[in-house]
Motif scaffolding. Sequence first.
Motif: not given
Length: 182
Positions: A161-174
């Motif tokens: 899930k990509s949320i309205a947060a810095p893209h680094e959050v999505a990278v960490e989740s991946i």
Amino acid sequence: MQRNSKSVPPQSKRGSIVLIGMMGVGKSTVGRRLAARLGLAFVDADEEIEKAAGMTITEMFERYGEGYFRDGERRVIARLLDDEPKVIATGGGAFMQEDTRALILDQATAIWLDADIDTLVDRVSRREGRPLLKGKDPRVVLTELAAIRNPVYSLAPIHVKSIAAPHEVAVESILEKLAAWQ
């Protein structure tokens, strides 16, 4: 084609990592950061398609139609997957094409980046050149596309899930999901 396991990064058993999802979800931005973290090259499939065709995606749609574009898209993605492992960001419709989807699922690790409609509308409003939105209400188009595409995107083995947060959050989740998927 069997890949030499020594050439495959430990984060992916299947070579390249392919990011799929709706326009505006952040595939290119997240992809660049993910590639840097993994020490892999990053490629935006849409940019490669434009280079190969010598025209923009908008021009391809206007001059030749979506079918012509999708055929070129499939050929470019096949070429990218045949090369060294990398992180590839695809256009929103790439995974919807049966041949392209089969190629990605067979030869790479597909990751579905997903976001809610409000986040997508906010993000797509910041950039021009999206042929499917030309002259239309982005919220209506994205809602309709999500209803059709999300069930197909869900075929990807990894969902983030990509949320309205810095893209680094999505990278960490991946990275976490890749580690757990192995």
